[in-house]
Design a protein around this motif. Structure first.
Motif, PDB file in Angstrom:
ATOM      1  N   ILE A   1      58.271  16.291  -6.303  1.00 33.85           N
ATOM      2  CA  ILE A   1      58.393  15.048  -7.052  1.00 33.85           C
ATOM      3  C   ILE A   1      58.513  15.334  -8.545  1.00 33.85           C
ATOM      4  O   ILE A   1      58.184  16.426  -9.015  1.00 33.85           O
ATOM      5  N   LYS A   2      58.989  14.331  -9.259  1.00 32.64           N
ATOM      6  CA  LYS A   2      58.960  14.338 -10.713  1.00 32.64           C
ATOM      7  C   LYS A   2      57.989  13.270 -11.180  1.00 32.64           C
ATOM      8  O   LYS A   2      57.975  12.163 -10.644  1.00 32.64           O
ATOM      9  N   LEU A   3      57.185  13.608 -12.164  1.00 30.98           N
ATOM     10  CA  LEU A   3      56.367  12.624 -12.851  1.00 30.98           C
ATOM     11  C   LEU A   3      57.048  12.362 -14.190  1.00 30.98           C
ATOM     12  O   LEU A   3      57.254  13.284 -14.986  1.00 30.98           O
ATOM     13  N   ILE A   4      57.402  11.113 -14.423  1.00 26.53           N
ATOM     14  CA  ILE A   4      58.195  10.748 -15.596  1.00 26.53           C
ATOM     15  C   ILE A   4      57.413   9.759 -16.451  1.00 26.53           C
ATOM     16  O   ILE A   4      56.991   8.704 -15.973  1.00 26.53           O
ATOM     17  N   SER A   5      57.197  10.128 -17.715  1.00 28.34           N
ATOM     18  CA  SER A   5      56.521   9.253 -18.678  1.00 28.34           C
ATOM     19  C   SER A   5      57.527   8.823 -19.734  1.00 28.34           C
ATOM     20  O   SER A   5      58.672   9.307 -19.738  1.00 28.34           O
ATOM     21  N   PRO A   6      57.149   7.954 -20.650  1.00 26.32           N
ATOM     22  CA  PRO A   6      58.076   7.579 -21.718  1.00 26.32           C
ATOM     23  C   PRO A   6      58.472   8.734 -22.634  1.00 26.32           C
ATOM     24  O   PRO A   6      59.437   8.612 -23.396  1.00 26.32           O
ATOM     25  N   THR A   7      57.741   9.859 -22.574  1.00 29.22           N
ATOM     26  CA  THR A   7      58.019  10.959 -23.495  1.00 29.22           C
ATOM     27  C   THR A   7      58.444  12.259 -22.837  1.00 29.22           C
ATOM     28  O   THR A   7      58.730  13.233 -23.533  1.00 29.22           O
ATOM     29  N   GLY A   8      58.476  12.321 -21.509  1.00 27.33           N
ATOM     30  CA  GLY A   8      58.866  13.569 -20.870  1.00 27.33           C
ATOM     31  C   GLY A   8      58.760  13.501 -19.363  1.00 27.33           C
ATOM     32  O   GLY A   8      58.403  12.462 -18.787  1.00 27.33           O
TER      33      GLY A   8
ATOM     34  N   ALA B   1      44.644  12.117 -28.196  1.00 30.91           N
ATOM     35  CA  ALA B   1      44.444  11.173 -27.089  1.00 30.91           C
ATOM     36  C   ALA B   1      45.099  11.749 -25.844  1.00 30.91           C
ATOM     37  O   ALA B   1      46.317  11.697 -25.697  1.00 30.91           O
ATOM     38  N   ARG B   2      44.295  12.320 -24.965  1.00 32.17           N
ATOM     39  CA  ARG B   2      44.846  12.952 -23.779  1.00 32.17           C
ATOM     40  C   ARG B   2      44.219  12.421 -22.479  1.00 32.17           C
ATOM     41  O   ARG B   2      44.637  12.792 -21.388  1.00 32.17           O
ATOM     42  N   HIS B   3      43.197  11.595 -22.593  1.00 37.21           N
ATOM     43  CA  HIS B   3      42.528  11.055 -21.422  1.00 37.21           C
ATOM     44  C   HIS B   3      42.605   9.532 -21.442  1.00 37.21           C
ATOM     45  O   HIS B   3      43.298   8.935 -22.262  1.00 37.21           O
ATOM     46  N   GLY B   4      41.890   8.908 -20.519  1.00 40.62           N
ATOM     47  CA  GLY B   4      41.831   7.456 -20.506  1.00 40.62           C
ATOM     48  C   GLY B   4      43.135   6.785 -20.137  1.00 40.62           C
ATOM     49  O   GLY B   4      43.372   5.636 -20.499  1.00 40.62           O
ATOM     50  N   GLY B   5      44.016   7.510 -19.419  1.00 35.16           N
ATOM     51  CA  GLY B   5      45.268   6.895 -19.008  1.00 35.16           C
ATOM     52  C   GLY B   5      46.145   6.525 -20.177  1.00 35.16           C
ATOM     53  O   GLY B   5      46.736   5.441 -20.211  1.00 35.16           O
ATOM     54  N   VAL B   6      46.258   7.439 -21.147  1.00 39.40           N
ATOM     55  CA  VAL B   6      47.010   7.145 -22.365  1.00 39.40           C
ATOM     56  C   VAL B   6      48.480   6.862 -22.073  1.00 39.40           C
ATOM     57  O   VAL B   6      49.166   6.202 -22.849  1.00 39.40           O
ATOM     58  N   THR B   7      48.991   7.328 -20.944  1.00 38.43           N
ATOM     59  CA  THR B   7      50.378   7.044 -20.596  1.00 38.43           C
ATOM     60  C   THR B   7      50.503   6.553 -19.157  1.00 38.43           C
ATOM     61  O   THR B   7      49.727   6.935 -18.280  1.00 38.43           O
ATOM     62  N   ARG B   8      51.482   5.709 -18.963  1.00 39.45           N
ATOM     63  CA  ARG B   8      51.906   5.328 -17.623  1.00 39.45           C
ATOM     64  C   ARG B   8      53.038   6.251 -17.194  1.00 39.45           C
ATOM     65  O   ARG B   8      53.731   6.839 -18.039  1.00 39.45           O
ATOM     66  N   ILE B   9      53.236   6.374 -15.894  1.00 36.51           N
ATOM     67  CA  ILE B   9      54.319   7.202 -15.376  1.00 36.51           C
ATOM     68  C   ILE B   9      54.990   6.513 -14.187  1.00 36.51           C
ATOM     69  O   ILE B   9      54.454   5.561 -13.615  1.00 36.51           O
ATOM     70  N   LYS B  10      56.151   7.015 -13.843  1.00 34.00           N
ATOM     71  CA  LYS B  10      56.785   6.661 -12.577  1.00 34.00           C
ATOM     72  C   LYS B  10      57.007   7.943 -11.788  1.00 34.00           C
ATOM     73  O   LYS B  10      57.040   9.043 -12.366  1.00 34.00           O
ATOM     74  N   ILE B  11      57.126   7.803 -10.485  1.00 31.63           N
ATOM     75  CA  ILE B  11      57.250   8.965  -9.608  1.00 31.63           C
ATOM     76  C   ILE B  11      58.644   8.943  -8.974  1.00 31.63           C
ATOM     77  O   ILE B  11      59.084   7.921  -8.441  1.00 31.63           O
ATOM     78  N   LYS B  12      59.311  10.064  -9.037  1.00 30.23           N
ATOM     79  CA  LYS B  12      60.634  10.186  -8.416  1.00 30.23           C
ATOM     80  C   LYS B  12      60.620  11.328  -7.427  1.00 30.23           C
ATOM     81  O   LYS B  12      60.259  12.458  -7.769  1.00 30.23           O
ATOM     82  N   LYS B  13      60.995  11.028  -6.202  1.00 31.54           N
ATOM     83  CA  LYS B  13      61.073  12.062  -5.170  1.00 31.54           C
ATOM     84  C   LYS B  13      62.336  12.888  -5.385  1.00 31.54           C
ATOM     85  O   LYS B  13      63.415  12.346  -5.589  1.00 31.54           O
ATOM     86  N   ILE B  14      62.180  14.198  -5.365  1.00 31.57           N
ATOM     87  CA  ILE B  14      63.324  15.095  -5.599  1.00 31.57           C
ATOM     88  C   ILE B  14      64.007  15.416  -4.263  1.00 31.57           C
ATOM     89  O   ILE B  14      63.365  15.840  -3.322  1.00 31.57           O
TER      90      ILE B  14
END
Length: 848
Positions: free
Chosen positions: A766-773, A835-848
């Protein structure tokens, strides 16, 4: 390599039974010290046990290494440590693979490819130490010739207190203000909570022996928090005598053993802490001895009702009624349930049980609950619970550490010339103290550090261009969120020197690479810490002859540079080293870098080992005995010693923080604005008086829920030696000791309910995709993560560091994904923390 747990235990087994135990309290001479010379356990089976220090985490455990025929073969806890009683954790054993890692850098190297970047081959070639030091000296002296000494920076990573040579005296005498530490990517937001309630900027100790209830805010004492060896040893007793509640979106090792697991939505710990405080006050469960009481004994804390401050008389606290009126009166468990995802019934039950067990209880704050954009107030709220129930600085509670009597190095100012003095006038390059970066360490604007922002400062040349940098024991191109920024910054940096044991990601951008001594086996230094109500100093010292041509990063390298500069006409540094750093026993000046390292250590630790100096702790008879023991222990902590004066602005434990009000006010005044504007700039919601009490702030996240439906969080491995374990076979083979993880793999843990909707099963790429990477890894369906979240352990994803750490080292293919490539570069700005904890970013999951 295939290695069973049985094999690992055979190799790493530690023997603690039968060792001479130290007394629990007092400062009388330890009987074990008198018989040290007769202790034949130091020479068994043809080998010798030699004391040193494990720095696999910030516990910094005193350890002993068994050396046979010059080779280190085994590790155990130091028998003379009162803090750990001869115990260590699994991380201590893995250092054996680190010191003998065939991928270690063995000689100095020079870059021959002028192009820099992840996909560029540095084309390193071996050079001599003299050639490497000469080039470094030339580059630094060029800055002096151009009156640009401020354009030099020392990037400090993990350290011993010999840091004050390279990071302090060396950098300042040269003329740069830029000693930039790694601290803000570690835990400064956690310290913010205790400082702005009780004026203690530091990690707390916890009296586990006498505690009756433990609240764990993102902490996992059995695996990855501080004081791990003591916690592992004591936790069975804790479970027998105390209630344990764990607030964590992941079923950690500690949560699996707890009485209560509260799988909180990441970043919403503050709602739980505030609601628990509400329950404690509304039910009249606060500690009357510490906090005080209503004048007539009638509880006026009623839901939704303000209270007249004049009706309450406080003892050792400040502002409990103000706190209720400003931030608590409406914050019921029902209110918190909607934000935290935890039922009102469980919130009320845990708060009630915790308070009733007081005052011998612990509200244990860790980085997972505080290192997010609005985490400073969460840290205050979690620690304020200790104040409400009277457990702060109390038996069975959260405590500071005893005094540690070490000496400073001699002053350096008389060695400053005009060039250096002018260089030191410049602002530090990480922008600490700017309007958007208050970094309020110990109440002072800009006193903290904003480590991760150094990359942007280099890229933007703000406040000025950086031309030369030395980094040691760090890997910011891997360990900082927004790693792409660091790769760009290091590409831009004209001249970079990396002192390192392994060819890390940061090394790939270096112009000169220097092979570092391994801290546990090949280096002089000392560190100080605390556990089990004892503070301690533990010594790093060479216990083996290095196999390779390595030098000590904090002492030997700056000595060599200073010598070379003196040859070229600038002698201020070497004069300071030779004149001020003398052997305190003989008065002799150091003749070489090795003597300099040992004398520097002797100076700092002299009060601990010099029998003419009386200290409240172990009485050690000379330097030789200190080297044999390897550790100095304080007397046991004296409870309630700070109740009469916590050191805050009011002298009290502050629920209404006059200390924070003063600090924010000074920062605002410096920037010709008001506190509300500062809070808005720092992405906080509070305005007015609410800013000075622990309160709830909605979690700040990158990414819109409709596009990025999952909240991402990360955790730490019990095998992770400061992210330096990944090139060890033992780390990879035994990775599944972390709940939900897999050996030789990097998995994102997804709740089966969520995975079913996405058509994802265990083992899918899978890919984990955030707004920054984005990163690639494998899916692992696991009920131990909260639905709507994705949890992933930190530590995998190396594209450098060695043949085990990466999937394909030659072609720079990572093993799994580095979480920092999807974590955005954001900050808890009041402390400067990343800021690296506390769910600082949301992500989406893409199956490869």
């Amino acid at each position: 390599m295939k290695l069973t747990r049985r094999d690992f235990l055979k190799v790493s087994a530690t023997t603690t039974g039968g060792l001479v135990a130290l007394g629990a309290t007092g400062c009388k001479r330890n009987p074990a010290l008198s018989s040290l010379a007769k202790d034949d356990s130091n020479s068994i089976d043809g080998g010798e046990w030699k004391p040193t220090t494990c720095q696999g985490c910030t516990t910094w455990c005193p350890v002993e290494v068994k050396v046979v025929d010059g080779r280190a073969i085994k590790v155990k806890g130091n028998r003379y440590s009162k803090a750990h009683n001869g115990n260590i954790c699994p991380r201590g054993h893995m250092s054996l693979q680190q010191v003998y890692d065939p991928d270690r850098i063995k000689v100095p190297m020079k870059r021959t490819n002028p192009k820099k970047g992840r996909n560029e081959d540095p084309k390193f070639v071996p050079i001599t130490w003299d050639e490497a030091i000469e080039e470094i000296a030339d580059r630094m002296l060029e800055l002096r010739e151009n009156n640009e000494t401020h354009k030099y920076v020392t990037f400090r990573g993990r350290y011993t207190y010999m840091r004050d040579i390279i990071y302090g005296k060396f950098t300042k005498i040269f003329g740069s203000p830029n000693g930039i530490s790694h601290s803000a990517i570690c835990a400064e937001a956690e310290k913010f909570g205790s400082y702005y309630t009780e004026a203690y900027w530091g990690y707390r100790d916890y009296d586990l022996e006498n505690t009756k209830y433990v609240l764990l805010w993102g902490a996992d004492p059995l695996a990855s928090n501080r004081q791990v060896p003591h916690s592992i040893n004591a936790w069975g007793d804790v479970l027998d005598q105390a209630g344990v509640a764990v607030m964590d979106p992941r079923l950690s090792a500690t949560a699996a053993k707890a009485d209560e697991w509260l799988p909180v939505i990441p970043g919403e710990d503050g709602a739980l802490a505030i609601a628990m405080a509400h329950v404690i006050l509304a039910k009249g469960l606060w500690n009357k001895e510490f906090v005080g009481d209503f004048v007539d004994g009638k509880n006026r804390f009623k839901v939704g009702e303000e209270v007249d401050e004049s009706t309450f008389k406080e003892n050792y606290t400040n502002g409990v009624v103000k706190w209720w009126n400003l931030g608590l009166k409406d914050k019921t468990p029902q209110w918190a349930a909607k934000r935290s995802g935890i039922s009102a019934k469980q919130i009320e039950r845990v708060a009630t049980d915790f308070a009733k067990a007081g005052p011998n209880v612990i509200s244990w704050l860790a980085t997972g609950a505080s290192m997010h954009v609005r985490g400073g107030y969460t840290a205050m709220a979690a620690h304020a619970l200790n104040g409400l129930v009277g457990s702060v600085d109390n038996k069975g509670g959260s405590i500071r550490h005893s005094d540690i009597p070490v000496d400073d190095f001699p002053g350096y100012k008389k060695y400053l010339d005009k060039v250096a003095k002018k260089g030191l006038e410049h602002h530090k390059m990480d922008q600490r103290g700017y309007k958007e970066f208050p970094a309020l360490k110990k109440g002072k604007s800009g006193k903290g550090v904003v480590t991760n922002n150094a990359a942007d400062a280099i890229l933007d040349e703000e406040p000025y261009e950086i031309k030369v940098a030395i980094g040691y024991w760090n890997n910011f191109a891997f360990s900082c969120s927004g790693t792409d920024r660091w790769e760009e910054a290091l590409t831009k940096l004209p001249f970079f020197v990396h002192i390192t044991t392994n060819p890390a990601e940061m090394t790939q951008f270096a112009d000169i690479v220097l092979p570092a001594a391994q801290h546990k086996y090949e280096k002089f230094g000392y560190v100080k810490s605390k556990a089990n109500t004892h503070a301690y100093v533990t010594m790093n010292q060479p216990v083996i002859e290095p196999l390779w041509d390595v030098k000590m990063d904090e002492t030997e390298v700056p000595w060599l540079i200073a010598e070379k500069m003196a040859e070229k006409g600038y002698d201020k540094l070497i004069k300071y080293f030779k004149t001020e750093i003398k052997d305190p026993e003989t008065g002799k000046s150091p003749a070489n870098e090795y003597e300099f390292s040992e004398y520097a250590l002797k100076i700092r630790t002299q009060p601990l080992w010099d029998p003419k100096i009386k200290v409240n702790g172990d009485q050690i008879n000379g330097w030789k005995e200190f080297r044999k023991l390897g550790v100095w222990n304080s007397e046991s902590y004296k409870f309630k010693q700070n109740w009469d004066d916590f050191g805050t602005k009011t002298g009290k434990f502050e629920f209404y923080s006059e200390t924070l009000k003063k600090a924010l006010g000074k920062h605002a005044k410096k920037h010709h604005t008001d506190i509300d504007d500062i809070l808005e700039t720092c992405k906080y919601e509070a305005r007015g008086e609410l800013a000075f009490v622990p309160h709830y702030e909605e979690a700040y996240r990158w990414g819109e829920e409709r596009e990025y439906p999952f909240v991402f969080f990360e955790h730490r491995s019990r095998l992770n030696r400061e992210a330096r374990s990944a090139n060890c076979n033992w780390y990879q083979e035994l990775k599944d000791v972390d709940p939900g993880d897999e050996a030789w793999n990097d998995v994102a843990k997804i709740n089966p309910k969520d995975a079913k909707k996405l058509g994802i099963k265990t083992g899918d790429k899978i890919k984990l995709i955030s707004p920054t990477g984005e990163i690639e890894c494998e899916a692992k369906l696991w009920e131990g993560v909260r639905s709507g979240t994705v949890g992933k352990c930190y530590g995998q994803g190396h594209w450098a560091y060695g043949k085990v750490a990466s999937e394909d080292y030659k072609n720079k293919l990572p093993r799994g994904g580095n979480n920092n490539e999807i974590l955005p570069p954001d900050y808890e700005r009041l402390s400067g923390s990343t800021a690296r904890h506390g769910g600082v970013t949301r992500i989406k999951i893409k199956k490869i």
